[in-house]
Motif scaffolding. Sequence first.
Motif, PDB file in Angstrom:
ATOM      1  N   PRO A 242       0.827  -1.215   0.000  1.00 11.23           N
ATOM      2  CA  PRO A 242       0.000   0.000   0.000  1.00 11.23           C
ATOM      3  C   PRO A 242       0.855   1.257   0.000  1.00 11.23           C
ATOM      4  O   PRO A 242       1.973   1.257   0.533  1.00 11.23           O
ATOM      5  CB  PRO A 242      -0.815  -0.127   1.288  1.00 11.23           C
ATOM      6  CG  PRO A 242       0.008  -0.999   2.171  1.00 11.23           C
ATOM      7  CD  PRO A 242       0.702  -1.969   1.274  1.00 11.23           C
ATOM      8  N   GLU A 243       0.366   2.279  -0.640  1.00 11.99           N
ATOM      9  CA  GLU A 243       1.119   3.518  -0.793  1.00 11.99           C
ATOM     10  C   GLU A 243       1.560   4.064   0.558  1.00 11.99           C
ATOM     11  O   GLU A 243       0.824   3.983   1.528  1.00 11.99           O
ATOM     12  CB  GLU A 243       0.277   4.551  -1.538  1.00 11.99           C
ATOM     13  CG  GLU A 243      -0.037   4.143  -2.964  1.00 11.99           C
ATOM     14  CD  GLU A 243      -0.853   5.177  -3.705  1.00 11.99           C
ATOM     15  OE1 GLU A 243      -1.298   6.174  -3.072  1.00 11.99           O
ATOM     16  OE2 GLU A 243      -1.062   5.011  -4.912  1.00 11.99           O
ATOM     17  N   PRO A 244       2.762   4.605   0.632  1.00  9.21           N
ATOM     18  CA  PRO A 244       3.704   4.864  -0.468  1.00  9.21           C
ATOM     19  C   PRO A 244       4.677   3.714  -0.741  1.00  9.21           C
ATOM     20  O   PRO A 244       5.647   3.875  -1.462  1.00  9.21           O
ATOM     21  CB  PRO A 244       4.474   6.075   0.075  1.00  9.21           C
ATOM     22  CG  PRO A 244       4.539   5.831   1.548  1.00  9.21           C
ATOM     23  CD  PRO A 244       3.216   5.202   1.906  1.00  9.21           C
ATOM     24  N   GLY A 245       4.417   2.557  -0.177  1.00 11.43           N
ATOM     25  CA  GLY A 245       5.310   1.418  -0.371  1.00 11.43           C
ATOM     26  C   GLY A 245       6.255   1.245   0.802  1.00 11.43           C
ATOM     27  O   GLY A 245       6.328   2.079   1.697  1.00 11.43           O
ATOM     28  N   ARG A 246       6.986   0.134   0.774  1.00 11.94           N
ATOM     29  CA  ARG A 246       7.902  -0.187   1.864  1.00 11.94           C
ATOM     30  C   ARG A 246       9.336   0.085   1.422  1.00 11.94           C
ATOM     31  O   ARG A 246       9.819  -0.512   0.457  1.00 11.94           O
ATOM     32  CB  ARG A 246       7.753  -1.662   2.268  1.00 11.94           C
ATOM     33  CG  ARG A 246       8.621  -2.053   3.456  1.00 11.94           C
ATOM     34  CD  ARG A 246       8.448  -3.506   3.831  1.00 11.94           C
ATOM     35  NE  ARG A 246       7.159  -3.754   4.461  1.00 11.94           N
ATOM     36  CZ  ARG A 246       6.178  -4.457   3.898  1.00 11.94           C
ATOM     37  NH1 ARG A 246       6.337  -4.972   2.691  1.00 11.94           N
ATOM     38  NH2 ARG A 246       5.045  -4.642   4.534  1.00 11.94           N
ATOM     39  N   PRO A 247      10.057   0.979   2.103  1.00  8.67           N
ATOM     40  CA  PRO A 247      11.442   1.277   1.722  1.00  8.67           C
ATOM     41  C   PRO A 247      12.312   0.021   1.711  1.00  8.67           C
ATOM     42  O   PRO A 247      12.204  -0.831   2.598  1.00  8.67           O
ATOM     43  CB  PRO A 247      11.904   2.254   2.809  1.00  8.67           C
ATOM     44  CG  PRO A 247      10.649   2.883   3.313  1.00  8.67           C
ATOM     45  CD  PRO A 247       9.612   1.790   3.254  1.00  8.67           C
TER      46      PRO A 247
ATOM     47  N   LEU B 281      18.867  -1.360  -2.025  1.00  8.75           N
ATOM     48  CA  LEU B 281      18.021  -1.936  -3.060  1.00  8.75           C
ATOM     49  C   LEU B 281      18.495  -1.530  -4.451  1.00  8.75           C
ATOM     50  O   LEU B 281      18.507  -2.354  -5.375  1.00  8.75           O
ATOM     51  CB  LEU B 281      16.562  -1.503  -2.856  1.00  8.75           C
ATOM     52  CG  LEU B 281      15.567  -1.871  -3.959  1.00  8.75           C
ATOM     53  CD1 LEU B 281      15.498  -3.377  -4.149  1.00  8.75           C
ATOM     54  CD2 LEU B 281      14.184  -1.310  -3.629  1.00  8.75           C
ATOM     55  N   ALA B 282      18.899  -0.293  -4.601  1.00  9.80           N
ATOM     56  CA  ALA B 282      19.350   0.196  -5.909  1.00  9.80           C
ATOM     57  C   ALA B 282      20.528  -0.603  -6.442  1.00  9.80           C
ATOM     58  O   ALA B 282      20.705  -0.727  -7.666  1.00  9.80           O
ATOM     59  CB  ALA B 282      19.714   1.675  -5.824  1.00  9.80           C
ATOM     60  N   LEU B 283      21.334  -1.179  -5.544  1.00 14.49           N
ATOM     61  CA  LEU B 283      22.479  -1.986  -5.978  1.00 14.49           C
ATOM     62  C   LEU B 283      22.040  -3.229  -6.741  1.00 14.49           C
ATOM     63  O   LEU B 283      22.785  -3.740  -7.588  1.00 14.49           O
ATOM     64  CB  LEU B 283      23.316  -2.417  -4.765  1.00 14.49           C
ATOM     65  CG  LEU B 283      24.059  -1.331  -3.992  1.00 14.49           C
ATOM     66  CD1 LEU B 283      24.728  -1.937  -2.758  1.00 14.49           C
ATOM     67  CD2 LEU B 283      25.105  -0.650  -4.881  1.00 14.49           C
ATOM     68  N   VAL B 284      20.848  -3.724  -6.448  1.00 19.46           N
ATOM     69  CA  VAL B 284      20.411  -4.996  -7.039  1.00 19.46           C
ATOM     70  C   VAL B 284      19.185  -4.824  -7.933  1.00 19.46           C
ATOM     71  O   VAL B 284      18.432  -5.775  -8.149  1.00 19.46           O
ATOM     72  CB  VAL B 284      20.124  -6.040  -5.937  1.00 19.46           C
ATOM     73  CG1 VAL B 284      21.412  -6.424  -5.233  1.00 19.46           C
ATOM     74  CG2 VAL B 284      19.093  -5.535  -4.930  1.00 19.46           C
ATOM     75  N   GLN B 285      18.990  -3.626  -8.474  1.00 20.41           N
ATOM     76  CA  GLN B 285      17.827  -3.376  -9.317  1.00 20.41           C
ATOM     77  C   GLN B 285      18.110  -3.393 -10.806  1.00 20.41           C
ATOM     78  O   GLN B 285      17.193  -3.208 -11.605  1.00 20.41           O
ATOM     79  CB  GLN B 285      17.166  -2.046  -8.928  1.00 20.41           C
ATOM     80  CG  GLN B 285      16.361  -2.150  -7.640  1.00 20.41           C
ATOM     81  CD  GLN B 285      15.520  -0.924  -7.383  1.00 20.41           C
ATOM     82  OE1 GLN B 285      16.025   0.175  -7.267  1.00 20.41           O
ATOM     83  NE2 GLN B 285      14.221  -1.113  -7.283  1.00 20.41           N
TER      84      GLN B 285
ATOM     85  N   MET C 233      12.401  -8.565   0.754  1.00 21.93           N
ATOM     86  CA  MET C 233      12.435  -7.616   1.857  1.00 21.93           C
ATOM     87  C   MET C 233      13.866  -7.096   2.036  1.00 21.93           C
ATOM     88  O   MET C 233      14.843  -7.740   1.639  1.00 21.93           O
ATOM     89  CB  MET C 233      11.946  -8.290   3.131  1.00 21.93           C
ATOM     90  CG  MET C 233      10.511  -8.787   3.041  1.00 21.93           C
ATOM     91  SD  MET C 233       9.304  -7.454   2.945  1.00 21.93           S
ATOM     92  CE  MET C 233       9.271  -6.951   4.666  1.00 21.93           C
ATOM     93  N   SER C 234      13.988  -5.943   2.662  1.00 21.11           N
ATOM     94  CA  SER C 234      15.279  -5.264   2.751  1.00 21.11           C
ATOM     95  C   SER C 234      16.395  -6.088   3.419  1.00 21.11           C
ATOM     96  O   SER C 234      17.542  -6.030   2.957  1.00 21.11           O
ATOM     97  CB  SER C 234      15.128  -3.916   3.461  1.00 21.11           C
ATOM     98  OG  SER C 234      14.589  -4.072   4.757  1.00 21.11           O
ATOM     99  N   PRO C 235      16.132  -6.875   4.473  1.00 24.26           N
ATOM    100  CA  PRO C 235      17.236  -7.663   5.035  1.00 24.26           C
ATOM    101  C   PRO C 235      17.835  -8.646   4.033  1.00 24.26           C
ATOM    102  O   PRO C 235      19.052  -8.881   4.026  1.00 24.26           O
ATOM    103  CB  PRO C 235      16.594  -8.393   6.217  1.00 24.26           C
ATOM    104  CG  PRO C 235      15.433  -7.536   6.594  1.00 24.26           C
ATOM    105  CD  PRO C 235      14.907  -7.004   5.295  1.00 24.26           C
TER     106      PRO C 235
END
Length: 224
Positions: A111-116, A158-162, A125-127
Amino acid sequence: MVATKSIILGCALALSTAALALPAPVPQDSEPDNCPYTVTAEDLTAIDSKTESCDSNAAFAKECADATRAAPAITTSFKKYDISEPGVQAALIAIMLYESGSFKFNHNHYPEPGRPGQGTRNMQMSPFNEKYATDLFGADAVAQAQGAGGDAALDAVLALVQGDEESFASAAWFLMTQCTADIKTGLASGSAEGWDAYLTKCVGTTHTEDRDPAWTAAKMVLGA
């Protein structure tokens, strides 16, 4: 017996050359030992027609990857992590299609604005993205990305693996590094029990019915 897509598509050139007894060398990307890893754009659009194109007017159009972009990246990931079984390939493609809205998203928005920090094509997920980025680029690169702190640090990791190669390989990485060996065995069988165990015991999500159509279609197209 149903012929697998790797025999029909990935090995076509090698087989035709052999049938004609031609001495010419087979190109590297068509050698028989690469065939089990091959996924084509045609495979992906047959599984999910929404992957055929991207809508330039969509809210997150820059994150969309069509089947032509996705197929080589997925093939590379299957070769890198030695995933040749059609049943396993079908499950990984299915979870990516589901989690990324048919490859339309590369970051969590709802749901907006999303999960960092949550993203890649299987919406890790981030971990896990931190672990993944560390495996690919090393702890120093991850530490540097985390320099901003807070939510910005999560998105920087996240940007490293996008990139396409990394983002479409995250599902394969997760299976091979975060799941037990029996999960892959269950997926290779193509059974409903194996699919359920992957979702609930490895991915850690709820197995809802809306996850099944992509998996069923992928198994059919890939010959699982």
